[in-house]
Design a protein around this motif. Structure first.
Motif, mmCIF file in Angstrom:
data_model
loop_
_atom_site.group_PDB
_atom_site.id
_atom_site.type_symbol
_atom_site.label_atom_id
_atom_site.label_comp_id
_atom_site.label_asym_id
_atom_site.label_seq_id
_atom_site.Cartn_x
_atom_site.Cartn_y
_atom_site.Cartn_z
ATOM 1 N N CYS A 33 -7.236 5.070 7.146
ATOM 2 C CA CYS A 33 -6.177 6.032 6.816
ATOM 3 C C CYS A 33 -6.288 7.315 7.638
ATOM 4 O O CYS A 33 -5.270 7.953 7.927
ATOM 5 C CB CYS A 33 -6.222 6.353 5.322
ATOM 6 S SG CYS A 33 -6.016 4.903 4.275
ATOM 7 N N CYS A 84 1.590 8.251 2.441
ATOM 8 C CA CYS A 84 1.111 7.051 1.751
ATOM 9 C C CYS A 84 0.216 7.383 0.563
ATOM 10 O O CYS A 84 -0.758 8.130 0.711
ATOM 11 C CB CYS A 84 0.342 6.198 2.758
ATOM 12 S SG CYS A 84 -0.336 4.695 2.052
ATOM 13 N N ASN A 103 -0.332 8.584 7.038
ATOM 14 C CA ASN A 103 -1.296 9.074 6.051
ATOM 15 C C ASN A 103 -0.692 10.096 5.093
ATOM 16 O O ASN A 103 -0.983 10.102 3.896
ATOM 17 C CB ASN A 103 -2.499 9.683 6.776
ATOM 18 C CG ASN A 103 -3.675 9.886 5.838
ATOM 19 O OD1 ASN A 103 -3.663 9.396 4.715
ATOM 20 N ND2 ASN A 103 -4.674 10.602 6.296
ATOM 21 N N TYR A 157 -1.739 5.270 -1.024
ATOM 22 C CA TYR A 157 -2.902 4.377 -1.083
ATOM 23 C C TYR A 157 -4.115 5.033 -0.456
ATOM 24 O O TYR A 157 -3.968 5.688 0.577
ATOM 25 C CB TYR A 157 -2.586 3.076 -0.347
ATOM 26 C CG TYR A 157 -3.693 2.057 -0.368
ATOM 27 C CD1 TYR A 157 -3.781 1.118 -1.385
ATOM 28 C CD2 TYR A 157 -4.654 2.038 0.652
ATOM 29 C CE1 TYR A 157 -4.796 0.169 -1.392
ATOM 30 C CE2 TYR A 157 -5.666 1.093 0.638
ATOM 31 C CZ TYR A 157 -5.733 0.166 -0.377
ATOM 32 O OH TYR A 157 -6.740 -0.761 -0.389
ATOM 33 N N ALA A 169 -8.665 0.018 5.422
ATOM 34 C CA ALA A 169 -7.542 0.817 5.914
ATOM 35 C C ALA A 169 -8.096 2.096 6.543
ATOM 36 O O ALA A 169 -8.757 2.881 5.867
ATOM 37 C CB ALA A 169 -6.604 1.163 4.758
ATOM 38 N N ILE A 180 -4.900 -0.617 12.311
ATOM 39 C CA ILE A 180 -5.235 0.531 11.455
ATOM 40 C C ILE A 180 -5.263 0.152 9.978
ATOM 41 O O ILE A 180 -6.289 0.315 9.309
ATOM 42 C CB ILE A 180 -4.233 1.699 11.684
ATOM 43 C CG1 ILE A 180 -4.373 2.235 13.121
ATOM 44 C CG2 ILE A 180 -4.489 2.822 10.679
ATOM 45 C CD1 ILE A 180 -3.409 3.361 13.475
ATOM 46 N N CYS A 181 -4.180 -0.370 9.473
ATOM 47 C CA CYS A 181 -4.101 -0.696 8.039
ATOM 48 C C CYS A 181 -4.524 -2.154 7.863
ATOM 49 O O CYS A 181 -3.731 -3.015 7.499
ATOM 50 C CB CYS A 181 -2.675 -0.471 7.528
ATOM 51 S SG CYS A 181 -2.553 -0.488 5.730
ATOM 52 N N CYS A 218 -4.145 7.023 10.630
ATOM 53 C CA CYS A 218 -2.826 6.435 10.407
ATOM 54 C C CYS A 218 -1.705 7.476 10.462
ATOM 55 O O CYS A 218 -1.787 8.521 9.809
ATOM 56 C CB CYS A 218 -2.811 5.743 9.045
ATOM 57 S SG CYS A 218 -1.227 4.956 8.688
ATOM 58 N N LYS A 275 -4.597 8.416 -3.359
ATOM 59 C CA LYS A 275 -5.182 9.638 -2.812
ATOM 60 C C LYS A 275 -5.040 10.811 -3.772
ATOM 61 O O LYS A 275 -5.732 11.797 -3.678
ATOM 62 C CB LYS A 275 -4.503 9.986 -1.487
ATOM 63 C CG LYS A 275 -4.742 8.975 -0.382
ATOM 64 C CD LYS A 275 -4.153 9.487 0.914
ATOM 65 C CE LYS A 275 -4.393 8.522 2.053
ATOM 66 N NZ LYS A 275 -3.548 7.335 1.945
ATOM 67 N N ARG A 335 0.827 -1.207 0.000
ATOM 68 C CA ARG A 335 0.000 0.000 0.000
ATOM 69 C C ARG A 335 0.865 1.262 0.000
ATOM 70 O O ARG A 335 0.489 2.276 -0.577
ATOM 71 C CB ARG A 335 -0.953 -0.021 1.208
ATOM 72 C CG ARG A 335 -2.056 -1.062 1.034
ATOM 73 C CD ARG A 335 -2.961 -1.175 2.255
ATOM 74 N NE ARG A 335 -4.047 -2.113 1.998
ATOM 75 C CZ ARG A 335 -4.940 -2.505 2.908
ATOM 76 N NH1 ARG A 335 -4.873 -2.029 4.146
ATOM 77 N NH2 ARG A 335 -5.893 -3.363 2.586
HETATM 78 S S1 SF4 Z 1 -2.390 5.654 5.047
HETATM 79 FE FE1 SF4 Z 1 -1.466 3.908 3.966
HETATM 80 S S2 SF4 Z 1 -0.415 2.746 5.570
HETATM 81 FE FE2 SF4 Z 1 -1.868 4.109 6.601
HETATM 82 S S3 SF4 Z 1 -3.792 2.927 6.836
HETATM 83 FE FE3 SF4 Z 1 -3.932 4.028 4.903
HETATM 84 S S4 SF4 Z 1 -3.195 2.588 3.373
HETATM 85 FE FE4 SF4 Z 1 -2.470 1.854 5.364
#
Ligand code: SF4
Length: 249
Positions: free
Chosen positions: A221, A230, A227, A232, A219, A213-214, A224, A235, A169
């Protein structure tokens, strides 16, 4: 915002990305992981073999039951497989694991029948991995756990399914990477000044993030600490660009 992608724009900024990720996870999960008992390599091998596809508390209980029922690992090696299977019956694939466990203990036993992995201490990480992965039921995750978290304390990163999912991710590795492939790709990226203990903490932090969390199906996010780093789930267009950059390698 400092996205992971920006690190990829230099030669291979993933090392610095991993360093930053580690710091953010440590700052978020204050006091984690708690101190724990460091096992001898054979005990760690048994623990890790029991742990596949099984909750930690279940595999730890099975390990404790083996320790309670036998004087030592020599006695476990000599026991009927069906007895071992019964004792570890609560772990997933108990029948397969019991058979592999007894065979593995036999293969690592010396002439007197005493299982030992102490000879791995003198080997390089690569040679020790190769040696361990020839044992039944031992893949890169179990081998890394033996080498890293036992008193051997070698620089080898444990990557489980939580860890792998987050690496994907974060686009540190490509989608659909196997644990063995991820190990080969991530090990050279780890900061050279990280000790075996820091690698262990690094894995535990990833695992914790994956548990709370993930998560596999969702997820969170918004909660997180990664965030802002990342991409994923895509975004932004930057995330898509990052993925394209990695997968074109
Ligand atoms: S920001 Fe990235 S690492 Fe964090 S929960 Fe979302 S997908 Fe997972």
């Amino acid at each position: 915002m400092f996205k992971v992608m920006q690190f990829f724009l230099d030669m291979d900024g993933r090392t610095e990305a991993l360093r930053m990720i580690h710091k953010r996870l440590r700052d978020h999960f204050v006091g984690f992981p708690p101190r724990y008992v460091i096992l001898d390599p054979v005990s760690q091998l048994v623990m890790s073999m029991l742990g596949g596809h099984t909750y930690s508390h279940v595999s730890k209980a099975a390990h404790a039951d083996l320790v309670r029922n036998y004087r030592n690992w020599s006695d476990v090696r000599a026991a009927p497989v069906r007895d071992i299977e019964y004792i570890i019956r609560n772990v997933t694939y108990a029948e397969v694991k019991a058979s592999r466990l007894v065979r593995a203990l036999a293969l690592i036993s010396d002439e007197s029948g005493h299982p030992s992995l102490d000879h791995l201490a003198a080997m390089s990480v690569e040679a020790a991995h190769d040696w361990l992965e020839r044992l039944p039921g031992v893949g890169p995750k179990t081998a890394a756990a033996v080498l890293n978290t036992s008193y051997l304390q070698k620089r080898s990163l444990v990557i489980d399914t939580h860890h792998l999912r987050i690496l994907e991710r974060l686009q540190i590795v490509r989608p659909n990477t196997s644990i063995a492939q991820a190990y080969s790709q991530v090990m050279p990226l780890l900061p050279s000044d990280w000790s075996a203990h820091i690698m262990d903490v690094h894995h535990m932090l990833f695992k914790k993030l994956g548990q709370v969390i993930c998560r596999v199906h969702i997820a969170h996010c918004e909660d997180c600490p990664l965030n802002q780093l990342c991409p994923y789930p895509d975004k932004s267009d930057e995330g898509k660009a990052t993925l394209a950059m990695i997968t074109s390698h």
